[in-house]
Design an enzyme around this catalytic site. Structure first.
Site, mmCIF file in Angstrom:
data_model
loop_
_atom_site.group_PDB
_atom_site.id
_atom_site.type_symbol
_atom_site.label_atom_id
_atom_site.label_comp_id
_atom_site.label_asym_id
_atom_site.label_seq_id
_atom_site.Cartn_x
_atom_site.Cartn_y
_atom_site.Cartn_z
ATOM 1 N N ALA A 154 0.807 -1.222 0.000
ATOM 2 C CA ALA A 154 0.000 0.000 0.000
ATOM 3 C C ALA A 154 0.837 1.268 0.000
ATOM 4 C CB ALA A 154 -0.945 0.006 1.198
ATOM 5 N N ARG A 162 10.078 7.440 -2.960
ATOM 6 C CA ARG A 162 11.489 7.493 -3.351
ATOM 7 C C ARG A 162 11.717 7.041 -4.802
ATOM 8 N NH1 ARG A 162 13.391 4.262 1.955
ATOM 9 N NH2 ARG A 162 11.185 3.700 1.892
ATOM 10 N N LYS A 209 4.736 1.919 -6.798
ATOM 11 C CA LYS A 209 6.028 1.244 -6.627
ATOM 12 C C LYS A 209 6.018 -0.249 -6.928
ATOM 13 C CE LYS A 209 8.239 0.639 -2.545
ATOM 14 N NZ LYS A 209 9.228 0.909 -1.487
ATOM 15 N N GLN A 257 -5.842 -0.230 2.690
ATOM 16 C CA GLN A 257 -5.328 0.705 3.705
ATOM 17 C C GLN A 257 -5.533 2.114 3.140
ATOM 18 O OE1 GLN A 257 -1.056 0.912 4.165
ATOM 19 N NE2 GLN A 257 -1.185 1.493 6.321
ATOM 20 N N ASN A 264 13.570 0.545 -3.036
ATOM 21 C CA ASN A 264 12.940 1.803 -2.637
ATOM 22 C C ASN A 264 13.168 2.914 -3.651
ATOM 23 O OD1 ASN A 264 11.954 0.703 -0.235
ATOM 24 N ND2 ASN A 264 13.904 1.076 0.785
ATOM 25 N N ASN A 285 7.629 -16.933 -54.617
ATOM 26 C CA ASN A 285 8.805 -16.080 -54.564
ATOM 27 C C ASN A 285 8.361 -14.628 -54.694
ATOM 28 O OD1 ASN A 285 11.959 -16.146 -54.747
ATOM 29 N ND2 ASN A 285 11.218 -14.543 -56.102
HETATM 30 C C1 UD1 Z 1 10.756 -1.882 6.009
HETATM 31 C C2 UD1 Z 1 10.965 -2.241 7.477
HETATM 32 C C3 UD1 Z 1 12.483 -2.360 7.716
HETATM 33 C C4 UD1 Z 1 13.076 -3.387 6.778
HETATM 34 C C5 UD1 Z 1 12.719 -3.089 5.321
HETATM 35 C C6 UD1 Z 1 13.119 -4.286 4.454
HETATM 36 C C7 UD1 Z 1 9.148 -1.251 8.816
HETATM 37 C C8 UD1 Z 1 8.765 -0.132 9.690
HETATM 38 N N1 UD1 Z 1 10.397 -1.226 8.330
HETATM 39 O O1 UD1 Z 1 11.345 -0.606 5.785
HETATM 40 O O2 UD1 Z 1 12.720 -2.727 9.069
HETATM 41 O O3 UD1 Z 1 14.480 -3.424 6.950
HETATM 42 O O4 UD1 Z 1 11.301 -2.889 5.155
HETATM 43 O O5 UD1 Z 1 12.940 -4.019 3.090
HETATM 44 O O6 UD1 Z 1 8.358 -2.155 8.598
HETATM 45 N N2 UD1 Z 1 3.572 -0.241 3.209
HETATM 46 C C9 UD1 Z 1 2.210 -0.266 3.312
HETATM 47 N N3 UD1 Z 1 1.585 0.689 4.055
HETATM 48 C C10 UD1 Z 1 2.269 1.660 4.722
HETATM 49 C C11 UD1 Z 1 3.680 1.670 4.612
HETATM 50 C C12 UD1 Z 1 4.303 0.701 3.861
HETATM 51 O O7 UD1 Z 1 1.562 -1.130 2.732
HETATM 52 O O8 UD1 Z 1 1.632 2.464 5.383
HETATM 53 C C13 UD1 Z 1 4.241 -1.287 2.401
HETATM 54 C C14 UD1 Z 1 5.025 -0.722 1.233
HETATM 55 O O9 UD1 Z 1 4.222 -0.730 0.041
HETATM 56 C C15 UD1 Z 1 6.187 -1.693 1.094
HETATM 57 C C16 UD1 Z 1 6.337 -2.273 2.485
HETATM 58 O O10 UD1 Z 1 5.163 -1.962 3.188
HETATM 59 O O11 UD1 Z 1 5.901 -2.740 0.178
HETATM 60 C C17 UD1 Z 1 7.546 -1.711 3.194
HETATM 61 O O12 UD1 Z 1 7.410 -0.285 3.298
HETATM 62 P P1 UD1 Z 1 8.646 0.647 3.043
HETATM 63 O O13 UD1 Z 1 8.193 2.040 3.250
HETATM 64 O O14 UD1 Z 1 9.323 0.299 1.794
HETATM 65 O O15 UD1 Z 1 9.537 0.242 4.306
HETATM 66 P P2 UD1 Z 1 11.109 0.309 4.454
HETATM 67 O O16 UD1 Z 1 11.500 1.689 4.802
HETATM 68 O O17 UD1 Z 1 11.772 -0.320 3.297
HETATM 69 CA CA CA Z 2 11.118 -1.059 1.297
#
Ligand code: UD1
Ligand code: CA
Length: 470
Positions: free
Chosen positions: A11, A16, A23, A73, A228, A377
């Site tokens: 979600a 980034r 994404k 979400q 990311n 041909n």
């Molecule tokens: C997250 C982890 C981090 C881990 C990393 C591994 C948390 C807080 N952190 O960080 O510890 O090392 O992944 O790749 O969990 N998403 C939602 N809803 C939200 C926020 C995020 O569905 O409100 C989903 C995103 O689409 C994504 C995933 O959750 O697929 C991870 O979110 P992202 O923001 O990429 O977390 P990271 O900073 O990479």
């Molecule tokens: Ca991530």
């Protein structure tokens, strides 16, 4: 009976990436990241898979369709909040829930199975899949106590310098006792640097409630890579490409230069086929055995049988039957269907046309909206004139016919079997079997006219100069 479930987090907006495309829909080797993830967890035979979607979720739904259930979400308040949205679908269930992010496309079913096994063995309430990162920047860090047990996960932005130095990272994949997971999630707060509800806080909550938290460290950090931004996307793509290319080589395909061969994840290739450098094979392309795919060819969604040779050509949604060949520098566009042993030479374009067995279209020709029979041909520089500016029209050419060079076939048109079109003709009327059609101005020779042109004088001077120099 204890059952297994999965929640895929998809979600997040992915700011980034700086992209209009959501994404988890960014492709890695021709397939979106979230499809890679779902494709692997489907191999685990789980009872339910729930994908958490948000902004852009409509497109994610279109891509995954019936393969998973969906929880929405509405606001992206963090990964913990995201998992909580699956509560109406999973909250009551007994069993183990795998959590995985939609932006980690390289995880394999084998690693996830190892995690499930370890979680059962340890009788843990929560098991984190961890990895040792050469550069842990950006990941959550695994903080262990003196006994080596996991105490908590600290996000990059919340780390102290000592915590930031820890190389063991959270891959974002976990196994949880399902009911303990949802109970703990209700206790998570957003008291942190990003004001988000972190899923990772569940670990400390379990730990403090004296529930067993385990960690399984995977061997290959690369497999856990989270995407990311576009830099990570290119790295993940390179790793995926290597994995795909090695699979084909193990299956008996020769890749002359695997570093420079670009094969999408769904492409199939038969044994003893040789793929030369710079080749791009996309989408649902299927290639048979013993083919030669020459350097710099590009094939998308095409179906190639055995013993086909393709030399520096571009194929889109086209078919080539056994023993046919094409190129160099030819283009098969959608719905080009090339039969057995057909020869398509250089600078030929074929669109929405069927070319029958053993027919030859050697040079500089456009075949559009046509059905050509067998053993024909087609000479050099022919045009199947299919478009009147408004509509497309069809041309048929029968078996054993001969189309002379530099002819135009103006559709709609039927040329029968065993018919002959004389070179340089513009054919606008049907041609019957065993007839010859000739449609061009008659030749007139004017005696002595050469000498009237300036070119004659120039030639005379050149000839004289040649004589004098002898
Ligand atoms: C997250 C982890 C981090 C881990 C990393 C591994 C948390 C807080 N952190 O960080 O510890 O090392 O992944 O790749 O969990 N998403 C939602 N809803 C939200 C926020 C995020 O569905 O409100 C989903 C995103 O689409 C994504 C995933 O959750 O697929 C991870 O979110 P992202 O923001 O990429 O977390 P990271 O900073 O990479
Ligand atoms: Ca991530």
């Amino acid at each position: 009976m204890s059952a297994n479930y999965a929640v895929v987090l998809a979600a997040g907006q992915g700011t980034r990436m700086k992209s209009k495309l959501y994404k988890v829909l960014h492709p890695v080797c021709g397939k979106s990241m979230v499809e890679h993830v779902v494709g692997q967890i489907e191999k685990l035979n789980l009872q339910q898979i729930v994908t958490v979607i948000g902004y852009g979720g409509k497109q994610v739904k279109e891509v995954l369709r019936q393969r998973t259930e969906f929880a929405v979400q509405e606001e992206q308040l963090g990964t913990g909040h995201a998992v909580l949205q699956a509560e109406p679908l999973l909250g009551e269930k007994q069993g183990t829930t795998l959590i995985i992010c939609g932006d980690t496309p390289l995880f394999t079913a084998e690693t996830l199975t190892e995690l499930f096994d370890y979680h059962q063995q340890q009788r843990a309430v929560a098991t984190i899949l961890t990895a040792i990162a050469p550069d842990p920047t950006g990941y959550g860090r695994i903080i262990r106590d003196r006994q080596g047990n996991v105490a908590k996960i600290v996000e990059q932005k919340d780390t102290t310098p000592a915590e930031a130095a820890v190389a063991e990272i959270n891959t974002g994949v976990y196994c949880f006792d399902n009911q303990a997971l949802f109970q703990a999630l209700h206790q998570v707060t957003n008291d942190n640097a990003q004001h988000e509800y972190y899923l990772t806080d569940v670990i400390e909550i379990c730990q403090k409630a004296a529930q067993k938290v385990a960690a399984f460290t995977m061997k290959d950090f690369n497999e856990s890579m989270g995407v990311n931004d576009r830099v990570a996307l290119s790295k993940a793509t390179a790793l995926m490409r290597q994995r795909i290319n090695e699979k084909h080589m193990r299956n008996g395909v020769t890749l002359i230069d695997p570093q420079n061969t670009y094969i999408d994840s769904e492409v199939k290739i038969g044994a003893d086929t040789v793929v030369e450098p710079g080749v791009v094979l996309k989408g649902t392309t299927i290639i048979g055995e013993n083919c030669l795919i020459g350097a710099h060819s590009q094939l998308s969604d095409s179906l190639i049988s055995d013993n086909v040779t393709i030399t520096a050509s571009v194929l889109e949604n086209a078919q080539m039957a056994t023993g046919s060949n094409i190129g160099p520098y030819s283009h098969l566009r959608p719905q080009a269907k090339i039969d057995e042993r057909v020869h398509i030479g250089n600078f030929v374009e074929v669109k929405k046309a069927e070319i029958g067995a053993d027919t030859k279209v050697g040079h500089l020709t456009y075949v559009g909206d046509a059905t050509l029979g067998r053993q024909i041909n087609v000479g050099c520089g022919c045009v199947f004139v299919n478009y009147d500016g408004i509509n497309k029209h069809h041309t048929t050419v029968g078996d054993y016919s001969f189309i002379g060079s530099a002819s135009n076939m103006v559709a709609p048109l039927r040329i029968a079997d065993h018919a002959y079109v004389a070179a340089g003709s513009t054919i606008t009327n049907d041609v019957a079997a065993h007839d010859m059609a000739i449609a061009r101005g008659r030749q007139v020779n004017k005696a002595g006219y050469y000498d009237r042109y300036p070119v004659a004088k120039a030639a005379q001077q050149t000839e004289q100069a040649e004589k004098n120099s002898k």
